[in-house]
Scaffold this motif. Structure first.
Motif, PDB file in Angstrom:
ATOM      1  N   GLY A  70      10.287 -12.729 -14.000  1.00  0.00           N
ATOM      2  CA  GLY A  70      10.141 -11.278 -14.085  1.00  0.00           C
ATOM      3  C   GLY A  70      11.321 -10.561 -13.480  1.00  0.00           C
ATOM      4  N   ILE A  71      11.127  -9.276 -13.232  1.00  0.00           N
ATOM      5  CA  ILE A  71      12.181  -8.440 -12.676  1.00  0.00           C
ATOM      6  C   ILE A  71      11.536  -7.293 -11.909  1.00  0.00           C
ATOM      7  N   GLU A  72      12.207  -6.853 -10.846  1.00  0.00           N
ATOM      8  CA  GLU A  72      11.788  -5.654 -10.123  1.00  0.00           C
ATOM      9  C   GLU A  72      12.817  -4.565 -10.393  1.00  0.00           C
ATOM     10  N   VAL A  73      12.383  -3.536 -11.089  1.00  0.00           N
ATOM     11  CA  VAL A  73      13.268  -2.445 -11.474  1.00  0.00           C
ATOM     12  C   VAL A  73      13.143  -1.305 -10.462  1.00  0.00           C
ATOM     13  N   GLY A  74      14.263  -0.916  -9.887  1.00  0.00           N
ATOM     14  CA  GLY A  74      14.290   0.258  -9.025  1.00  0.00           C
ATOM     15  C   GLY A  74      14.273   1.510  -9.895  1.00  0.00           C
ATOM     16  N   MET A  75      13.201   2.268  -9.794  1.00  0.00           N
ATOM     17  CA  MET A  75      13.032   3.417 -10.678  1.00  0.00           C
ATOM     18  C   MET A  75      13.738   4.654 -10.126  1.00  0.00           C
ATOM     19  N   GLN A  76      14.612   5.221 -10.959  1.00  0.00           N
ATOM     20  CA  GLN A  76      15.215   6.525 -10.733  1.00  0.00           C
ATOM     21  C   GLN A  76      15.301   7.206 -12.097  1.00  0.00           C
ATOM     22  N   GLN A  77      15.215   8.508 -12.103  1.00  0.00           N
ATOM     23  CA  GLN A  77      15.244   9.218 -13.380  1.00  0.00           C
ATOM     24  C   GLN A  77      16.627   9.164 -14.032  1.00  0.00           C
ATOM     25  N   ASN A  78      17.677   9.023 -13.226  1.00  0.00           N
ATOM     26  CA  ASN A  78      19.036   9.081 -13.773  1.00  0.00           C
ATOM     27  C   ASN A  78      19.488   7.776 -14.425  1.00  0.00           C
ATOM     28  N   GLY A 143       5.104  -1.196  -7.824  1.00  0.00           N
ATOM     29  CA  GLY A 143       5.289  -2.015  -6.634  1.00  0.00           C
ATOM     30  C   GLY A 143       5.115  -1.246  -5.337  1.00  0.00           C
ATOM     31  N   HIS A 144       4.764  -1.962  -4.319  1.00  0.00           N
ATOM     32  CA  HIS A 144       4.645  -1.537  -2.913  1.00  0.00           C
ATOM     33  C   HIS A 144       4.612  -0.018  -2.664  1.00  0.00           C
ATOM     34  N   ILE A 145       3.444   0.566  -2.827  1.00  0.00           N
ATOM     35  CA  ILE A 145       3.291   1.999  -2.573  1.00  0.00           C
ATOM     36  C   ILE A 145       3.643   2.342  -1.134  1.00  0.00           C
ATOM     37  N   ASP A 146       3.570   1.363  -0.235  1.00  0.00           N
ATOM     38  CA  ASP A 146       3.828   1.610   1.185  1.00  0.00           C
ATOM     39  C   ASP A 146       5.239   1.212   1.618  1.00  0.00           C
ATOM     40  N   MET A 182      -1.548  -1.223 -10.217  1.00  0.00           N
ATOM     41  CA  MET A 182      -0.875  -1.148  -8.932  1.00  0.00           C
ATOM     42  C   MET A 182      -0.766  -2.531  -8.312  1.00  0.00           C
ATOM     43  N   GLU A 183       0.278  -2.713  -7.528  1.00  0.00           N
ATOM     44  CA  GLU A 183       0.464  -3.952  -6.785  1.00  0.00           C
ATOM     45  C   GLU A 183      -0.112  -3.804  -5.380  1.00  0.00           C
ATOM     46  N   ILE A 184      -0.771  -4.847  -4.901  1.00  0.00           N
ATOM     47  CA  ILE A 184      -1.033  -4.967  -3.471  1.00  0.00           C
ATOM     48  C   ILE A 184       0.087  -5.818  -2.908  1.00  0.00           C
ATOM     49  N   ASN A 185       0.992  -5.170  -2.209  1.00  0.00           N
ATOM     50  CA  ASN A 185       2.109  -5.878  -1.591  1.00  0.00           C
ATOM     51  C   ASN A 185       1.640  -6.353  -0.213  1.00  0.00           C
ATOM     52  N   THR A 186       1.763  -7.658   0.031  1.00  0.00           N
ATOM     53  CA  THR A 186       1.130  -8.241   1.220  1.00  0.00           C
ATOM     54  C   THR A 186       2.037  -8.287   2.447  1.00  0.00           C
ATOM     55  N   ARG A 187       3.257  -7.800   2.331  1.00  0.00           N
ATOM     56  CA  ARG A 187       4.204  -7.972   3.433  1.00  0.00           C
ATOM     57  C   ARG A 187       3.662  -7.406   4.753  1.00  0.00           C
TER      58      ARG A 187
END
Length: 256
Positions: A70-78, A143-146, A182-187
């Protein structure tokens, strides 16, 4: 069980070798989805990316029913169009959409918090999250809301649901409207306070119609794979949520 958020050495901030990840996976009987970082136009126009062709070429041999790419995409509008083009070009099993930048500022560094109250910083973060979740229709999970709670410079960095109800509800509504999960990020789930606060958020998610969550450790070291998964499962049970993972962009139920 599937750990749906793992970074190996293809991610700029990780040196984890794939073999170490696979050994940990086998030892603990837990599947993996590798989710390497892609943050385009990250700060001052720079990119955090990786050689995606090499990623598939090197890791394709490890793929099986419980090992996914998979991939984790950093979301920005630009950089929405660039991110979308990359995701559409490659056969990722799973796409996480995450907020690492708010209003063009990197949340990781203390500079982001200078001159801002906690309310101002967190509201900027949530506002960016809502805007991007509405726009990024090609992700599978938020990903990780917190994430901001890891790096805030305040005496209390926790996301208290009662403190940011309107903004958190806005995020949840955007996720549900887009048909994502939503993801539950366990960190941070080793912290009792973080566990309580996140449980309150996922209760609200369920009450507003949320049914499914992915679970990910956000591991950058092999020994962190699967960390605090027991706490994540407790949240699922408390909040009546079903843990899932994605394979070939299709949602699958996780056995627990």
């Amino acid at each position: 069980m599937i750990d749906s958020h793992v970074h190996t050495e293809f991610s700029e901030d990780s040196q984890m070798k794939v073999q170490h990840a696979l050994e940990r996976s086998k030892k603990n009987n837990i599947g993996l989805t590798f989710t390497e970082h892609l943050d385009l136009k990250f700060s001052e126009g720079t990119d955090i990316t990786f050689d995606i062709d090499k990623y598939f070429n090197d890791y394709e041999q490890y793929k099986k029913s419980n090992i996914m790419l998979g991939i984790e995409v950093g979301m920005q509008q630009n950089c929405f169009k660039d991110n979308r083009n990359i995701v559409q070009k490659y056969p990722f099993d799973y796409v996480i959409g995450s907020i690492h930048v708010a209003k063009g500022e990197d949340i990781y560094y203390p500079k982001f918090y200078e001159g801002k109250t906690k309310k101002e910083a967190f509201e900027s973060y949530f506002s960016s999250m809502v805007d991007c979740v509405k726009q990024y229709d090609f992700i599978d999970s938020l990903g990780h809301i917190d994430y901001i709670s890891r790096y805030g410079t305040y005496q209390d960095n926790e996301i208290h649901y009662h403190e940011f109800t309107e903004y958190i509800n806005g995020v949840i509504k955007a996720v549900l409207h887009s048909g994502k999960v939503m993801e539950i990020n366990t960190r941070r789930l080793g912290s009792k306070e973080a566990y309580i606060n996140l449980t309150n958020i996922y209760k609200a998610y369920n009450q507003m119609g949320g049914k499914y969550v992915t679970i990910g450790s956000d591991a950058h070291h092999a020994e962190d794979i699967g960390n605090n998964f027991k706490e994540a499962i407790k949240i699922c049970e408390t909040c009546n949520l079903k843990p899932v993972y994605f394979n070939k962009r299709k949602m699958e139920y996780m056995s627990i």
